[in-house]
Design an enzyme around this catalytic site. Structure first.
Site, short mmCIF file in Angstrom:
data_model
loop_
_atom_site.label_atom_id
_atom_site.label_comp_id
_atom_site.label_asym_id
_atom_site.label_seq_id
_atom_site.Cartn_x
_atom_site.Cartn_y
_atom_site.Cartn_z
CG ASP A 1 3.41 -89.76 -95.73
OD1 ASP A 1 4.48 -90.17 -95.69
OD2 ASP A 1 2.84 -89.10 -94.61
CD GLU B 1 5.76 -96.40 -91.74
OE1 GLU B 1 4.92 -95.95 -91.08
OE2 GLU B 1 6.94 -95.82 -91.70
#
Length: 541
Positions: free
Chosen positions: A13, A186
Site C-alpha cells: 500500500d 479502495e
C-alpha cells in the site's frame, strides 16, 4: 535501472511523494510495531529505511487487536512546509464490521518529531489527505457499509478538513465515485493536473484480481468522475506467468524534470504448476511488496503505464537521477548481522502491537535478553522481535542461552506469519526425562503439532546455535552445539506456503502481511524466565 520490486518483503500500500530532490514512500505495517514504514530515495533505485513516525503508544494503541488489523494504507503528503501523515488503527478485521479510527499527525522534518494524533473519523479506511491548489484540504477515503444487502465497499467519499480547527466538516461529505463493475473500490489518492482532478483507486480486492483504476473530473462535485477509457491503469490478472502479480493500490509522482512514476503494491508468488491443491495461482510468502512503473500521459490527458498494463520488472529510472553506488546501507542488501551492541533495537527489527520495553526484555552489551511472557498465539503479552522475509531463499541463525525448568518455558528461533500460523525451533524442558530438549513445533492455522521433531540436549550444554533455511517452497530448522561449525538438521521439508496471504485466506478470509523470522521467549507458567540471544545473522541465498 529500477528493478522491481524496489522494496523487498512486506511493504504494501505505498504512498509516494517527492519533496525537492528526495522521494519518500510510506507503507502499511498492520499489527507490527513501529507503525508505518518509511523509506527515502534520490534515484528511485536505492532506498534507505527511516525512523518510523509512530513510535509512541499515545499515537496508536494496538494492544490486543486482531492479526492484520492496525495500520492500513497510510498516506504521506507534503504541504505548507511540513509533512502530513494520515493513518488508521483498524480494530475489527473480519465480519460485517471494520471498526477503526483514522488519525492525522504532522512533522516539520521526515525524521520527526511527529505530533500527537488528531482523530479524524471512523467512516472507512485507506484515507488520504488531498491539498488543493487553493489551500483547501480534503480527506478522501473508502467508505465501509456494514448493512446486510448492501455492498460493503460504498464508494469513495470526500470530506473537507479545517486545518485551523483541526477537524473534518461533516456537512461537506459527499461520494465522489462508486468505482467500476470490478467493485471493491479502495485506496484512493487524488491528483490535480491540467484542470482535472484525477482519482486513482485500487479495485478487485487484495488477491490476483487486483488492479488500479483511474477516473477524473473537472470538479470535486458528487459523482462527477468519469472512468478512464481502457481502464485499468495496471493489472496482472491477465498475465498469470508474469513474475510480478497483484500490482495496484498506489500513487503517482512527478519528478523535477516532468517525468511521472507510479508506485504500487506487488507480489512475487511461487507456485506448483498453478497449484491446483488449493485452487490458487501461487503463494506470496514475502507478502505484498512495492514496485515502481513509469507513466506517460496520452493525447487525451489520461495516464498510461509505459510498458502496458502488466508493467515491467526493469524500468528506466528518471533522467535527472544522481549516480549512487550500491551499498549494504540501502534496503534489499540481503544481509543483516546484529551483535546487539546498541541499547536500542535496529530499524530492521519489529515487535507485535506494542513497542519493545523492559516488560519484553532489554538489548545492548552484545546481547538481546527476552523475558518470557505469553505464547506465540498471544495478542497482548508476547516477547518476540522479528524481521521481514525479504527473499524466497535465505538463512537466518542466532545463538541462544536458556535454562528452562519446566515444559511451559520455551525460547528459540521462529518463522512467523500471524498468531495462528507460525513455527519455531526452541529449547524447553522435558519433565519425563528431567532433561532440556530442543524441539520444533508448528502451528498451522491453529492446528498445533509439537514436537514435530525433538532431540535431547547433552548435559553441560549451555549455548545452542539455531538456524532456519528457507528455500522458496520449503524450509528447515537446524542446530549446532559448537557455535556453527557443525550443523545438524532437526526437521526439513516443511511447507513454506504457511507464511503466505493465500494460505491463510483459504481458511480465514483476508489477511495482508507476510513471512517474518524472529527471536522469541515464552513462559506460560508465569515465572518470566529469560533467554539470551547473541550474534544474529540473516543472509539471502
Amino acid at each position: 535501472m529500477i528493478i522491481n520490486p524496489v522494496l523487498h518483503g512486506f511493504n504494501p500500500d505505498p504512498s509516494f511523494v517527492r519533496v525537492g530532490d528526495t522521494y519518500y514512500i510510506a507503507n502499511s505495517t498492520f499489527e507490527w510495531w513501529p507503525g508505518v514504514r518509511l523509506h527515502q530515495s534520490q534515484d528511485l533505485v536505492h532506498w534507505t529505511l527511516l525512523n518510523s513516525p509512530l513510535t509512541r503508544t499515545s499515537q496508536i494503541n494496538m494492544r490486543g487487536i486482531p492479526s492484520s488489523g492496525g495500520v492500513w494504507a497510510p498516506d504521506l503528503s507534503y504541504a505548507d512546509g511540513k509533512f502530513w501523515l494520515v493513518y488508521s488503527n483498524i480494530e475489527v478485521v473480519n465480519g460485517a464490521f471494520k471498526d477503526g479510527i483514522n488519525y492525522l499527525i504532522t512533522a516539520d522534518d521526515i525524521n520527526g518529531p511527529w505530533s500527537e494524533p488528531i482523530e479524524l473519523d471512523r467512516t472507512g479506511f485507506d484515507a488520504s489527505l488531498f491539498h488543493d491548489d487553493d489551500g483547501r484540504k480534503y480527506l478522501v477515503q473508502q467508505t465501509w457499509d456494514f448493512r446486510p444487502g448492501h455492498h460493503a465497499f460504498d464508494g469513495i467519499t470526500l470530506t473537507e478538513y479545517d486545518p485551523v480547527e483541526h477537524k473534518l466538516l461533516p456537512s461537506t461529505r459527499r461520494t465522489l465515485w462508486r468505482g467500476t463493475d470490478v467493485k471493491i473500490v479502495e485506496g484512493p489518492h487524488l491528483l490535480k493536473k491540467d484542470g482535472y482532478y484525477y482519482l486513482f483507486c485500487a479495485e478487485g480486492g487484495t488477491q490476483y484480481e487486483h488492479q488500479e483504476s483511474v477516473a477524473r473530473s473537472k470538479s470535486l462535485d458528487a459523482l462527477s468522475f468519469e472512468v478512464m477509457p481502457g481502464n485499468p491503469l495496471i493489472t496482472n490478472f491477465d498475465t498469470p506467468d508474469f513474475p510480478l502479480q497483484k500490482q495496484g493500490h498506489g500513487q503517482i509522482v512527478e519528478t523535477a524534470e516532468g517525468e511521472w512514476y507510479y508506485a504500487s503494491l506487488v507480489s512475487r508468488p511461487w507456485w506448483h504448476d498453478w497449484d491446483t491443491r488449493h485452487g490458487v495461482r501461487g503463494w506470496s510468502t514475502l507478502g505484498r511488496e512495492t514496485s515502481i512503473q513509469k507513466v506517460e500521459w496520452d493525447s487525451e490527458g489520461w495516464p498510461r503505464i509505459v510498458s502496458g498494463q502488466a508493467g515491467q520488472v526493469e524500468v528506466e529510472q528518471p533522467k535527472d537521477a544522481p549516480h549512487i553506488a550500491d551499498s549494504e546501507e540501502f534496503e534489499n542488501s540481503g544481509y543483516q548481522h546484529d551483535t546487539f551492541t546498541s541499547p536500542q533495537l535496529g530499524k530492521d527489527w519489529n515487535t507485535l502491537r506494542v513497542p519493545f520495553s523492559e516488560k519484553m526484555g532489554r538489548v545492548g552489551d552484545g546481547k538481546l535478553v527476552l523475558r518470557g511472557q505469553g505464547s506465540l498465539a498471544n495478542l497482548f503479552n508476547l516477547s518476540l522481535v522479528a524481521r521481514r522475509w525479504q527473499s524466497q531463499n535465505f538463512d537466518a541463525e542466532v545463538s541462544l542461552e536458556f535454562d528452562p525448568t519446566n515444559y511451559m518455558q520455551m525460547a528459540g528461533l521462529t518463522n512467523y506469519y500471524n498468531d495462528f500460523s507460525w513455527s519455531w525451533i526452541f529449547v524447553t524442558f522435558n519433565e519425563k526425562t528431567g532433561k532440556q530438549e530442543l524441539q520444533v513445533a508448528v502451528n498451522d492455522r491453529n492446528g498445533y503439532s509439537a514436537p514435530a521433531a525433538s532431540v535431547e540436549l547433552p548435559e553441560g550444554v549451555h549455548s545452542v546455535r539455531l538456524r532456519t533455511r528457507v528455500r522458496t517452497q520449503t524450509y528447515a530448522y537446524d542446530y549446532s552445539l559448537d557455535g556453527g561449525s557443525t550443523w545438524n538438521t532437526l526437521v526439513e521439508g516443511l511447507d513454506a506456503a504457511q507464511f503466505s496471504d493465500e494460505y491463510i485466506a483459504a481458511s480465514y478470509g483476508g489477511f495482508f502481511t507476510g513471512g517474518f523470522v524472529g527471536l522469541a521467549c515464552c513462559d506460560v507458567s508465569g515465572f518470566y524466565q529469560e533467554a539470551t540471544f547473541t550474534d544474529f545473522r540473516y543472509q539471502e541465498r
